[in-house]
Design a protein around this motif. Sequence first.
Motif, PDB file in Angstrom:
ATOM      1  N   LEU A 115      40.886  32.136  29.187  1.00 10.12           N
ATOM      2  CA  LEU A 115      40.777  33.590  29.037  1.00 10.12           C
ATOM      3  C   LEU A 115      39.897  34.190  30.135  1.00 10.12           C
ATOM      4  CD1 LEU A 115      41.399  36.094  27.270  1.00 10.12           C
ATOM      5  CD2 LEU A 115      39.274  35.588  26.059  1.00 10.12           C
ATOM      6  N   ALA A 116      38.778  33.538  30.434  1.00 14.33           N
ATOM      7  CA  ALA A 116      37.881  34.051  31.468  1.00 14.33           C
ATOM      8  C   ALA A 116      38.547  34.025  32.842  1.00 14.33           C
ATOM      9  CB  ALA A 116      36.591  33.225  31.498  1.00 14.33           C
ATOM     10  N   ILE A 117      39.218  32.926  33.165  1.00 16.23           N
ATOM     11  CA  ILE A 117      39.902  32.836  34.463  1.00 16.23           C
ATOM     12  C   ILE A 117      41.020  33.868  34.542  1.00 16.23           C
ATOM     13  CG2 ILE A 117      41.363  31.348  35.886  1.00 16.23           C
ATOM     14  CD1 ILE A 117      39.615  28.977  34.868  1.00 16.23           C
ATOM     15  N   GLY A 118      41.759  34.045  33.464  1.00 19.41           N
ATOM     16  CA  GLY A 118      42.819  35.058  33.442  1.00 19.41           C
ATOM     17  C   GLY A 118      42.272  36.461  33.578  1.00 19.41           C
ATOM     18  N   GLY A 119      41.158  36.741  32.906  1.00 22.02           N
ATOM     19  CA  GLY A 119      40.527  38.056  33.030  1.00 22.02           C
ATOM     20  C   GLY A 119      40.032  38.329  34.437  1.00 22.02           C
ATOM     21  N   LEU A 120      39.447  37.317  35.048  1.00 23.36           N
ATOM     22  CA  LEU A 120      38.981  37.471  36.428  1.00 23.36           C
ATOM     23  C   LEU A 120      40.148  37.670  37.390  1.00 23.36           C
ATOM     24  CD1 LEU A 120      36.164  34.797  36.416  1.00 23.36           C
ATOM     25  CD2 LEU A 120      35.857  37.254  36.786  1.00 23.36           C
ATOM     26  N   MET A 121      41.236  36.957  37.138  1.00 25.60           N
ATOM     27  CA  MET A 121      42.416  37.109  37.991  1.00 25.60           C
ATOM     28  C   MET A 121      42.988  38.523  37.849  1.00 25.60           C
ATOM     29  SD  MET A 121      45.725  34.613  38.177  1.00 25.60           S
ATOM     30  CE  MET A 121      44.666  33.199  38.326  1.00 25.60           C
ATOM     31  N   THR A 122      43.028  39.018  36.621  1.00 26.22           N
ATOM     32  CA  THR A 122      43.514  40.376  36.383  1.00 26.22           C
ATOM     33  C   THR A 122      42.613  41.388  37.083  1.00 26.22           C
ATOM     34  OG1 THR A 122      44.436  39.711  34.261  1.00 26.22           O
ATOM     35  CG2 THR A 122      44.054  42.057  34.584  1.00 26.22           C
ATOM     36  N   HIS A 123      41.301  41.201  36.951  1.00 27.54           N
ATOM     37  CA  HIS A 123      40.361  42.110  37.611  1.00 27.54           C
ATOM     38  C   HIS A 123      40.559  42.087  39.128  1.00 27.54           C
ATOM     39  CE1 HIS A 123      36.727  44.335  38.492  1.00 27.54           C
ATOM     40  NE2 HIS A 123      36.386  43.372  39.344  1.00 27.54           N
ATOM     41  N   PHE A 124      40.753  40.905  39.676  1.00 28.44           N
ATOM     42  CA  PHE A 124      40.930  40.779  41.122  1.00 28.44           C
ATOM     43  C   PHE A 124      42.157  41.551  41.599  1.00 28.44           C
ATOM     44  CE2 PHE A 124      42.857  38.469  44.737  1.00 28.44           C
ATOM     45  CZ  PHE A 124      41.858  38.680  45.674  1.00 28.44           C
ATOM     46  N   PHE A 125      43.257  41.462  40.846  1.00 32.08           N
ATOM     47  CA  PHE A 125      44.488  42.119  41.287  1.00 32.08           C
ATOM     48  C   PHE A 125      44.527  43.611  40.970  1.00 32.08           C
ATOM     49  CE2 PHE A 125      46.098  37.715  41.258  1.00 32.08           C
ATOM     50  CZ  PHE A 125      46.498  37.665  42.584  1.00 32.08           C
ATOM     51  N   LEU A 126      43.766  44.050  39.967  1.00 30.48           N
ATOM     52  CA  LEU A 126      43.789  45.463  39.606  1.00 30.48           C
ATOM     53  C   LEU A 126      42.644  46.266  40.200  1.00 30.48           C
ATOM     54  CD1 LEU A 126      44.887  45.319  35.860  1.00 30.48           C
ATOM     55  CD2 LEU A 126      46.292  45.777  37.875  1.00 30.48           C
ATOM     56  N   ALA A 127      41.618  45.590  40.720  1.00 29.57           N
ATOM     57  CA  ALA A 127      40.466  46.311  41.274  1.00 29.57           C
ATOM     58  C   ALA A 127      40.880  47.037  42.554  1.00 29.57           C
ATOM     59  CB  ALA A 127      39.338  45.336  41.567  1.00 29.57           C
ATOM     60  N   LYS A 128      40.314  48.189  42.735  1.00 34.69           N
ATOM     61  CA  LYS A 128      40.662  49.011  43.902  1.00 34.69           C
ATOM     62  C   LYS A 128      40.141  48.392  45.200  1.00 34.69           C
ATOM     63  CE  LYS A 128      42.556  52.364  41.628  1.00 34.69           C
ATOM     64  NZ  LYS A 128      43.970  52.313  41.472  1.00 34.69           N
ATOM     65  N   GLY A 129      38.903  47.921  45.196  1.00 38.17           N
ATOM     66  CA  GLY A 129      38.317  47.392  46.418  1.00 38.17           C
ATOM     67  C   GLY A 129      38.637  45.922  46.651  1.00 38.17           C
ATOM     68  N   GLU A 130      39.271  45.298  45.704  1.00 40.42           N
ATOM     69  CA  GLU A 130      39.591  43.873  45.760  1.00 40.42           C
ATOM     70  C   GLU A 130      38.401  43.039  46.222  1.00 40.42           C
ATOM     71  OE1 GLU A 130      43.232  42.840  47.707  1.00 40.42           O
ATOM     72  OE2 GLU A 130      44.278  44.555  46.878  1.00 40.42           O
ATOM     73  N   PRO A 131      37.326  43.036  45.424  1.00 48.24           N
ATOM     74  CA  PRO A 131      36.171  42.217  45.789  1.00 48.24           C
ATOM     75  C   PRO A 131      36.509  40.727  45.657  1.00 48.24           C
ATOM     76  CG  PRO A 131      35.892  43.102  43.595  1.00 48.24           C
ATOM     77  CD  PRO A 131      37.148  43.726  44.156  1.00 48.24           C
ATOM     78  N   LEU A 132      35.824  39.901  46.409  1.00 51.37           N
ATOM     79  CA  LEU A 132      36.108  38.469  46.403  1.00 51.37           C
ATOM     80  C   LEU A 132      35.295  37.696  45.368  1.00 51.37           C
ATOM     81  CD1 LEU A 132      36.520  37.676  50.193  1.00 51.37           C
ATOM     82  CD2 LEU A 132      38.278  37.922  48.446  1.00 51.37           C
ATOM     83  N   TRP A 133      34.327  38.354  44.701  1.00 55.15           N
ATOM     84  CA  TRP A 133      33.520  37.619  43.745  1.00 55.15           C
ATOM     85  C   TRP A 133      34.343  37.038  42.590  1.00 55.15           C
ATOM     86  CZ3 TRP A 133      33.186  38.895  38.657  1.00 55.15           C
ATOM     87  CH2 TRP A 133      33.506  40.205  38.290  1.00 55.15           C
ATOM     88  N   PRO A 134      35.420  37.700  42.111  1.00 49.94           N
ATOM     89  CA  PRO A 134      36.185  37.061  41.038  1.00 49.94           C
ATOM     90  C   PRO A 134      36.823  35.732  41.473  1.00 49.94           C
ATOM     91  CG  PRO A 134      36.752  39.378  41.162  1.00 49.94           C
ATOM     92  CD  PRO A 134      35.918  39.063  42.356  1.00 49.94           C
ATOM     93  N   VAL A 135      37.214  35.631  42.724  1.00 51.00           N
ATOM     94  CA  VAL A 135      37.813  34.394  43.224  1.00 51.00           C
ATOM     95  C   VAL A 135      36.773  33.278  43.211  1.00 51.00           C
ATOM     96  CG1 VAL A 135      38.912  33.296  45.214  1.00 51.00           C
ATOM     97  CG2 VAL A 135      39.486  35.656  44.618  1.00 51.00           C
ATOM     98  N   ALA A 136      35.545  33.590  43.625  1.00 52.21           N
ATOM     99  CA  ALA A 136      34.477  32.586  43.633  1.00 52.21           C
ATOM    100  C   ALA A 136      34.154  32.124  42.209  1.00 52.21           C
ATOM    101  CB  ALA A 136      33.232  33.154  44.307  1.00 52.21           C
ATOM    102  N   VAL A 137      34.083  33.063  41.276  1.00 52.72           N
ATOM    103  CA  VAL A 137      33.785  32.703  39.886  1.00 52.72           C
ATOM    104  C   VAL A 137      34.942  31.896  39.289  1.00 52.72           C
ATOM    105  CG1 VAL A 137      33.284  33.619  37.584  1.00 52.72           C
ATOM    106  CG2 VAL A 137      32.248  34.671  39.594  1.00 52.72           C
ATOM    107  N   MET A 138      36.182  32.265  39.623  1.00 53.37           N
ATOM    108  CA  MET A 138      37.335  31.484  39.148  1.00 53.37           C
ATOM    109  C   MET A 138      37.267  30.050  39.664  1.00 53.37           C
ATOM    110  SD  MET A 138      40.727  33.903  39.209  1.00 53.37           S
ATOM    111  CE  MET A 138      40.456  34.635  40.793  1.00 53.37           C
ATOM    112  N   ALA A 139      36.891  29.883  40.922  1.00 52.10           N
ATOM    113  CA  ALA A 139      36.790  28.541  41.496  1.00 52.10           C
ATOM    114  C   ALA A 139      35.718  27.723  40.778  1.00 52.10           C
ATOM    115  CB  ALA A 139      36.488  28.633  42.982  1.00 52.10           C
ATOM    116  N   VAL A 140      34.602  28.363  40.426  1.00 57.15           N
ATOM    117  CA  VAL A 140      33.536  27.668  39.706  1.00 57.15           C
ATOM    118  C   VAL A 140      33.993  27.312  38.286  1.00 57.15           C
ATOM    119  CG1 VAL A 140      31.217  27.961  38.724  1.00 57.15           C
ATOM    120  CG2 VAL A 140      31.682  28.664  41.076  1.00 57.15           C
TER     121      VAL A 140
END
Length: 182
Positions: free
Chosen positions: A44-69
């Motif tokens: 659920l957390a990885i899916g939420g982060l992935m959703t945030h990454f694709f829907l965020a306006k600025g497309e920050p890279l922090w969700p990708v780093a947290v998903m990798a962890v």
Amino acid sequence: MTTTRLTRYDRSMLRLMNDRRSASWYATAARRRLAVTAHAALTLAIGGLMTHFFLAKGEPLWPVAVMAVLLLPWMVATGVINSATRGLLELRERALDERQSAERSRVLARSHRATTLLLGAVAVTLLITGGVAGDAPKAYAAPLLIAVLVVHWVMPLWVAGWHAEDEPADDDVLEPGLADTL
């Protein structure tokens, strides 16, 4: 097991899935259910982060780093569940005995029913949200469908881990004090 000869891959997977060195991680029903719950929460957390990454306006890279962890503990939890079920869903059919084959069929049927209910709930949620807002929430449709696809993919693992039974006690080990009476 069936009469079909096992390949080298089948034999190595069978050895891996029946390795009991990490049995303390899933020795009790509570530990197995904790592993399933942790796996579901991480999914659920990885899916939420992935959703945030694709829907965020600025497309920050922090969700990708947290998903990798989060991916490492997710893989460990997957391994614990696979070991707890002795590879029920990972082994090929020819490497399973009749009891395991029947259990695999039961697990797949249960997970199919659960996924069907989840798909129905997602469809109703999207329809109700679209009806209230006057327009279907198109931005959330794709992430929700991907989330349901991921849940459909891991649901058999969760069901198998949740319903896995304790290992039978060894017949060769005598109760304390019982050896004196023999």
